[in-house]
Design an enzyme around this catalytic site. Structure first.
Site, PDB file in Angstrom:
ATOM      1  N   SER A 618       5.443  -6.271   0.648  1.00 26.69           N
ATOM      2  CA  SER A 618       6.237  -5.065   0.862  1.00 26.69           C
ATOM      3  C   SER A 618       6.976  -4.713  -0.435  1.00 26.69           C
ATOM      4  CB  SER A 618       7.193  -5.263   2.040  1.00 26.69           C
ATOM      5  OG  SER A 618       7.734  -4.040   2.458  1.00 26.69           O
ATOM      6  N   ASP A 695      -1.321   0.213   8.489  1.00 26.69           N
ATOM      7  CA  ASP A 695       0.098   0.096   8.155  1.00 26.69           C
ATOM      8  C   ASP A 695       0.782   1.450   8.335  1.00 26.69           C
ATOM      9  OD1 ASP A 695       2.597  -0.383   6.992  1.00 26.69           O
ATOM     10  OD2 ASP A 695       1.764  -1.756   5.497  1.00 26.69           O
ATOM     11  N   HIS A 730       1.928  -3.474   8.987  1.00 18.79           N
ATOM     12  CA  HIS A 730       2.618  -4.021   7.812  1.00 18.79           C
ATOM     13  C   HIS A 730       2.724  -5.544   7.849  1.00 18.79           C
ATOM     14  CE1 HIS A 730       4.784  -3.366   4.149  1.00 18.79           C
ATOM     15  NE2 HIS A 730       5.904  -3.896   4.591  1.00 18.79           N
TER      16      HIS A 730
END
EC number: 3.4.14.5
Length: 771
Positions: A618, A695, A730
């Site tokens: 991330s 995602d 994610h």
């Protein structure tokens, strides 16, 4: 049953743990090494904790839990007496029950079942109201089809506010009244849209009953004009892929695009009259409402914490419910950085019976450090309750009878949390734990703050004890994690230590280091940096460190990596100046700090300077990209998981908080994006990019654009490796994606450790390709 089982607390009173904890992480007493299966496939050694649902409508110290037979049981921790509230065989929908909420007077239970997850916090479900005396239950809506988004008891009376298909309803003793009728794909009432759920409220609801239950404040979100992003799902949870992907269309405002507009409305529960509150602190297109709180014991005053679009201006607006008149009672200029939405406003009323002013408590960092303040409800200068070069991290409970605030802070060190109380009448501060010993504490207080479960979260094996606020001696142990203590005796665990790394600029960086079991300073070890590094975040803490993949790469005899986690400038809990330094220039100082730390590590005699890797997920993936882009030569391997590659691709409310708008910071956006490729070409061990195609947070677009940039600029296939995870979000877990990801990462680390400095290369990497 699917809802959490809150097991019966131990009855026997103990004064202390059988095994006292130490102020450092355990290293084990044996010789076994952690394996991949024990750390990744299934975390075999995991401490447990227990939570309770404290009850406000019973004697202080009462809580509800699900007993081993599945029945709902109420126990009082003072008397150790328990009684069955709902027998297991009388629970509506049986094993499909997902969660429950007890009416404040214990007369009814609200059940959720047949739930379907939506985003990070939100889900859809069917709801049932069950009478405790008769055990009969009725659906909240007769025609419900797992489509109710949220439901909540009023604190007084037999009323439930709920949201279905983005419209607000009120249930009064079985009678349902529809409050709004324009809810739909572009209009949300009482629940947040995607961006408010993810970036502002951090929850699935946007409605708040007044303390006396006579009013309901709720937010509405209008997404008209907000651009749509489409996420394609190629498998759509099917065994055989459909001919056409299923498409999820999300209203997702990116940088400088149209944001949802927000309004605050007040519902009179008795008359069903709705008034829109005049929150005009900023223009409607420049307004974010971050928090709503009732500043009253009844329903006279409600407040909204309003921010401008880029969240560096803040105004607290108080609304008189009778006149619907709004007044700004507090304002703040945060243009030296940004203002965090801490969701910490708590009403306490007058401090003395003779006081004309009532007060609320909030956390503010306007002194440069986050501290507790008393704010007058009528407006005026705040009164500090705490001060110093450290930060209050959260308010846990307020005891209005004793006039005490219970809170956690970093007073001993920024990597630690200790529990304190402060009197808001005398300002006296009292530690509830030994704050001279390194530890990470938290606590859960009963409804009237008379009792609390104290949780020791690390660095040693966690445990929990029950206390009364009148005594410093535990009533009993709740969880001792004796099983974990016994398990780790057989292992040689990585040795975790903490230190501060001085920067040339004068600041220091917190570092968490893992050394392989059996470490010898006479050997050379590869090192892996594992940053997150995002604004206000913190990875380096003295919590118990899970025995996960990071522990595995230090333990496996074929890997034996030292790991460093470095909290760079911009991260949290070290003061406003430290975190605000990255404003308008994400990726610059963060990358400089990681590179500087790697250069210092390379000078350590037992570090193999030819094998220094960095892996982030991330924001950590973005940071890894920026580190490689710098072409410093400090790192020899990069693994980039689910990264942002260009802040224009990410959502507006997160990005503009730190970067401001594109029109006012075009150069900053260009510098913060990953644009240069030489560093990727020159990293000796190459790099790997991983991303889930499903995602919905950090879109696959980021990695797709990054790979296109690198390929288009001639990065060789020896250096560039990429892996897409079909339909994974994610977190990357769909269809075994998580285990595959860590196997792939372990393989890259093994290859890097064994990489020779002279690499055999195919001919196309030795000369330029001809057109």
């Amino acid at each position: 049953m699917k809802y959490s089982k809150l097991l019966l607390l131990l009855v026997s009173v103990v004064q202390a743990l059988d095994v006292p904890r130490k102020p450092h992480a355990p290293t084990g007493e044996g010789s076994k090494r952690l394996t991949f299966n024990e750390t990744v496939v299934k975390q075999a050694i995991t401490p447990t904790s227990r939570s309770v649902q404290w009850l406000s409508g019973a004697e202080d110290g009462s809580y509800v839990y699900a007993a081993e037979d599945g029945s709902l049981t109420i126990e009082n921790i003072v008397t150790n007496e328990s009684r069955t509230l709902i027998p297991a065989d009388k629970i509506p929908t049986g094993k499909e029950a997902f969660n429950y909420w007890i009416h404040p007077d214990l007369s009814s239970v609200l059940w959720a079942s047949n739930h379907t997850k939506q985003y990070r916090h939100s889900f859809f479900a069917d709801y049932y109201v069950q009478d405790v005396e008769s055990l009969k239950s009725v659906p909240l809506m007769p025609d419900q089809e797992g489509d109710i988004q949220y439901a909540q008891w009023s604190p007084v009376g037999n009323t439930i506010a709920f949201v279905r298909e983005n419209d607000l309803y009120v249930w009064d003793n079985g009678t349902v009244t529809r409050i709004t009728d324009d809810g739909g794909p572009d209009m949300f009432h009482g629940v947040p849209d995607w961006i408010y759920e993810e970036e502002i409220l951090g929850d699935r609801y946007a409605l708040w009953f007044s303390p006396d239950g006579e009013y309901l404040a709720y937010l509405s979100f209008n997404e008209t004009g907000v651009p749509t992003y489409t996420v394609q799902y190629y498998m759509d949870n099917q065994e055989i892929a459909p001919a056409y992907p299923w498409e999820l269309k999300i209203r997702y405002p990116k940088v400088s695009q149209t944001n949802p507009t927000v309004t605050l409305s007040l519902l009179n529960i008795a008359s069903k009259e709705v008034k829109q509150a005049p929150i005009d602190a900023f223009e409607s297109t420049d307004l974010i409402i971050g928090e709503v709180a009732w500043l009253t014991d009844t329903h006279t005053t409600v407040a909204a914490k309003a921010f401008n679009r880029v969240q560096d201006q803040q105004k607290v607006v108080a609304v008189d419910t009778a006149s619907n008149k709004a007044t700004v009672i507090s304002d703040r200029d945060g243009t030296d950085g940004w203002l965090d939405n801490l969701l910490s406003m708590k009403y306490i009323g007058p401090i003395k019976p003779s006081d004309k002013d009532a007060y609320y408590i909030d956390i503010s960092d306007h002194s440069g450090w986050a501290h507790l303040y008393l704010f007058p409800v009528s407006g005026g200068e705040p009164i500090p309750l705490t001060k110093g070069d450290w930060e209050v991290t959260s308010i846990l409970s307020i005891d209005q009878e004793r006039q005490l605030v219970y809170y956690l802070s970093t007073q001993h060190h920024s990597t630690e949390r200790h529990l304190y109380s402060v009197s808001y009448s005398t300002f006296a501060v009292t530690p509830l734990v030994d704050d001279t010993v390194a530890a990470y504490w938290s606590a859960s207080f009963s409804a009237n703050s008379g009792y609390y479960i104290l949780t020791y979260g690390g660095p040693d094996v966690p445990y929990q004890e029950l206390y009364t606020t009148n005594s410093t001696k535990p009533l009993r142990t709740i969880t001792d994690n004796a099983k974990v203590l016994e398990q780790i005796k057989d292992y040689a665990l990585p040795n975790i230590t903490y230190f501060e790394l001085p920067l040339p600029s004068g600041e220091t960086l917190n570092v968490m280091q893992r050394l392989p079991p059996g470490f010898s300073p006479d050997k050379k070890y590869p090192i892996l940096f594992t940053p997150y590094g995002g604004p206000g975040a913190q990875e380096v803490t003295k919590r118990w460190q899970a025995l996960n993949f990071k522990a595995y790469v230090a333990s496996d005899s074929e890997l034996e990596y030292v790991t460093w986690t470095v909290d760079n400038r911009g991260t949290g809990f070290k003061g406003r100046k430290f975190r605000s330094a990255v404003t308008r220039q994400l990726g610059l100082l963060e990358a400089e700090d990681q590179i500087y730390a790697a250069q210092q590590a390379a000078n350590i005699p037992w570090i193999d300077a030819d094998h220094i890797g960095i892996w982030g997920w991330s924001f950590g993936g973005y940071l890894t990209s920026k580190v490689l882009e710098k072409d410093s030569g400090a790192f020899t391997l990069g693994v980039i998981t689910a990264p942002v590659s260009d802040w224009r691709f990410y959502d507006s409310m997160y990005t503009e908080r730190y970067m401001k708008t594109l029109s006012t910071n075009e150069e900053g956006y260009e510098t913060s994006a990953v644009r240069k490729t030489d560093g990727f070409k020159n990293v000796e061990g190459g790099f790997l990019i991983q991303h889930g195609t499903g995602d919905d947070n950090v879109h696959f677009q980021n990695s797709a654009a990054l790979v296109d940039l690198l390929m288009g600029d001639g990065v060789s296939p020896e250096k560039l490796h990429s892996q897409w995870f079909t339909d994974s979000d994610h977190g990357i877990s769909y269809h075994g994606g998580g285990v595959f990801l860590y196997k792939q990462l372990a393989r890259k680390l093994y290859q890097e450790k064994n990489r020779q400095t002279q690499v055999l290369m195919h001919q196309w990497t030795k000369k330029d390709l001809e057109e």
